[in-house]
Design an enzyme around this catalytic site. Structure first.
Site, PDB file in Angstrom:
ATOM      1  N   LYS A 115      57.682   0.711 125.613  1.00  0.00           N
ATOM      2  CA  LYS A 115      58.394  -0.203 126.513  1.00  0.00           C
ATOM      3  C   LYS A 115      57.523  -0.633 127.698  1.00  0.00           C
ATOM      4  O   LYS A 115      57.691  -1.718 128.236  1.00  0.00           O
ATOM      5  CB  LYS A 115      59.667   0.453 127.059  1.00  0.00           C
TER       6      LYS A 115
HETATM    7  C1  LIG Z   1      62.708   1.349 122.129  1.00  0.00           C
HETATM    8  C2  LIG Z   1      61.969   2.236 121.174  1.00  0.00           C
HETATM    9  C3  LIG Z   1      61.914   1.948 119.792  1.00  0.00           C
HETATM   10  C4  LIG Z   1      62.652   0.778 119.165  1.00  0.00           C
HETATM   11  O1  LIG Z   1      62.145  -0.457 119.565  1.00  0.00           O
HETATM   12  P1  LIG Z   1      62.969  -1.794 119.346  1.00  0.00           P
HETATM   13  O2  LIG Z   1      62.182  -2.866 119.990  1.00  0.00           O
HETATM   14  O3  LIG Z   1      64.300  -1.561 120.001  1.00  0.00           O
HETATM   15  O4  LIG Z   1      63.115  -1.983 117.887  1.00  0.00           O
HETATM   16  C5  LIG Z   1      61.166   2.783 118.980  1.00  0.00           C
HETATM   17  N1  LIG Z   1      60.528   3.865 119.482  1.00  0.00           N
HETATM   18  C6  LIG Z   1      60.572   4.173 120.794  1.00  0.00           C
HETATM   19  C7  LIG Z   1      59.856   5.387 121.275  1.00  0.00           C
HETATM   20  C8  LIG Z   1      61.280   3.375 121.696  1.00  0.00           C
HETATM   21  O5  LIG Z   1      61.318   3.700 123.002  1.00  0.00           O
END
Ligand SMILES: *Cc1c(COP(=O)(O)O)cnc(C)c1O
Length: 465
Positions: A115
């Site tokens: 993120k």
């Molecule tokens: C948010 C997240 C995901 C999923 O990502 P999306 O964009 O919602 O598909 C996968 N792994 C981790 C560690 C995350 O924080």
């Protein structure tokens, strides 16, 4: 570059520039913004990657999406600043699992989950635009895990933004809570709500639905439906392909929750990135894998798993793909989603299902299989992996064809999930110093009841200016 809502009728929707889309998040008609036209990758950019830094590539690829909203030099400076705090000079380094299977490590940012890559840039874009307009914003968000800390870290110390993040008291992991509560900045506020994650989300929705409060508090959102996040995530797909410099087109395997990350891969492909396949990796909450198999969107209850950031039933970014499958017909897109919300299921037309199957493959791993992958990778290579990444690796191994070049996206640092790693491998991974440090810093957190009046009072009380 102009953007339209996924609920607008062909040729009739109002189009917006990037800066308005950035600050609005969700369109007023309830839709998500998408670019009216998809720009092509700059000529020769993939072979040029070997001579570019990640930041140079990011500025070049994001420029057509940002349009006139930010001058090219300002965008470059913003990106360089955003990724300057990353723990690896490549920002998103590649690591080999075997000759044809690579991990793209997206977890070297300040909160050790992918993120950071989008949010570090988006917070700076926000600040820049607010500065230009002479405005301020109050970001409110609910989190069950990674998003809250990544947003708080990105916003910490920014002049024109305050942020309040609600988490369900006692229901996030200790590390995830501490990442939010130990941030030492006057404009970030962690709130522990006496309730569940759904309660937190309902409180945030209630704040946004109160028009007077929304205006008075200058509420804003940075959740995964914000187009700017998708734009920032397109970059690492091109980066990986350019760095590998293999004549074979790459297959990407993406651990998925809200479909934001894999959607960015799809846009990279639409921009012209040579791509073999996009693999969607789900945990037990597998609505997307089932959609590929059956052509039907069918909601099941959310099951808690070892990969909590993927414990999502309704993947909000899917709306952008649906809009494409309906060839830009917003009414039809909305119709399908309305039916899905009402009945818990909705079926694609046969031709649409075919297009999904042509564009995406996927599979699912349950917790037992996830632990098995984590244990096996550690036993064979000494490498620790987190449960989200393990879902990706497991699906990639199951789906890969002989001679196929596969990149699995590694979305979190294993030290963020020490309990799962220990269960799988018998050992606990070393935490990077910045992550270890949160254990010793004092926590700052406000506990509040699951009560909208109390939450609003708190937001009013912490808002600066
Ligand atoms: C948010 C997240 C995901 C999923 O990502 P999306 O964009 O919602 O598909 C996968 N792994 C981790 C560690 C995350 O924080």
């Amino acid at each position: 570059m102009r953007y339209i809502s996924t609920r607008s009728e062909p040729g009739h929707g109002q189009s917006l520039a990037f800066d308005d889309v950035l600050l609005a998040g969700l369109a007023p008609d309830g839709g998500l913004y998408v670019p009216e036209q998809v720009p092509e990758l700059p000529a020769g950019v993939i072979s040029a990657v070997s001579g570019l830094s990640y930041c140079e590539l990011a500025a070049r690829l994001m420029a057509p999406y940002v349009g006139d909203a930010v001058a090219p030099e300002a965008l470059e400076a913003m990106v360089a600043d955003a990724y300057g705090s990353f723990a690896h000079p490549d920002v998103c380094p590649l690591a080999a699992l075997d000759d044809d299977h690579w991990l793209l490590e997206l977890f070297h940012g300040p909160t050790y989950a992918f993120k950071d890559i989008a949010l570090q840039v988006v917070a700076r874009l926000f600040d820049h635009e607010l500065e230009r307009r002479g405005e301020r914003a109050m970001i409110v968000a609910a989190t069950s895990g990674d998003t809250g800390s990544a947003a708080m870290e990105a916003v910490a110390g920014r002049d024109r933004i305050d942020i309040v993040v609600l988490h369900p008291s006692g229901r996030t992991s200790g590390i995830q809570r501490r990442q939010m509560t130990t941030l030492d900045a006057p404009n970030v506020h962690a709130v522990a709500v006496d309730g569940t994650f759904d309660d937190c989300q309902d409180l945030v929705k209630a704040m946004f639905n109160d028009q007077a409060f929304r205006t008075e508090s200058k509420l804003a959102a940075v959740n995964s439906i914000n187009w700017a996040r998708v734009a920032a995530q397109i970059v690492y797909y091109v980066w990986a392909a350019g760095r590998l410099a293999d004549e074979r087109p790459v297959t990407f395997c993406v651990p998925t929750g809200n479909f934001g990350n894999v959607l960015a891969g799809h846009y990279a492909r639409r921009m012209g990135l040579p791509n073999e396949r996009l693999l969607i990796a789900s945990n037990t909450n597998d609505i997307l894998s089932r959609l590929i198999e059956t052509g039907e969107l069918a909601a099941h209850d959310v099951v808690p798993t070892l990969s909590p950031s993927m414990d999502i039933q309704i993947s909000s970014n899917l709306e952008r793909l649906l809009f494409e499958l309906f060839d830009g017909d917003g009414g039809a897109t909305e119709g399908l989603l309305t039916q899905f919300r009402a009945d818990g299921r909705a079926r694609l037309r046969a031709g649409q299902h075919e297009r999904v199957r042509a564009g995406f493959s996927g599979d699912r791993l349950d917790d037992r299989e996830t632990l098995e992958v984590m244990g096996r990778v550690h036993a064979s290579s000494g490498r620790f992996i987190d449960p989200h990444t393990a879902v990706g690796i497991g699906v990639a191994e199951r789906c890969r064809r002989p001679g196929e070049l596969v990149v699995t996206l590694a979305t979190a640092h294993p030290a963020k999930f020490p309990e799962a790693v220990e269960r799988a491998t018998g050992s606990v991974p070393d935490a990077p110093p910045a992550l270890a440090a949160v254990a010793n810093r004092p926590e700052r957190c406000t506990s509040l009841p699951n009560d909208i009046a109390a939450i609003k009072d708190f937001v009013r009380s912490v808002r600066r200016g």
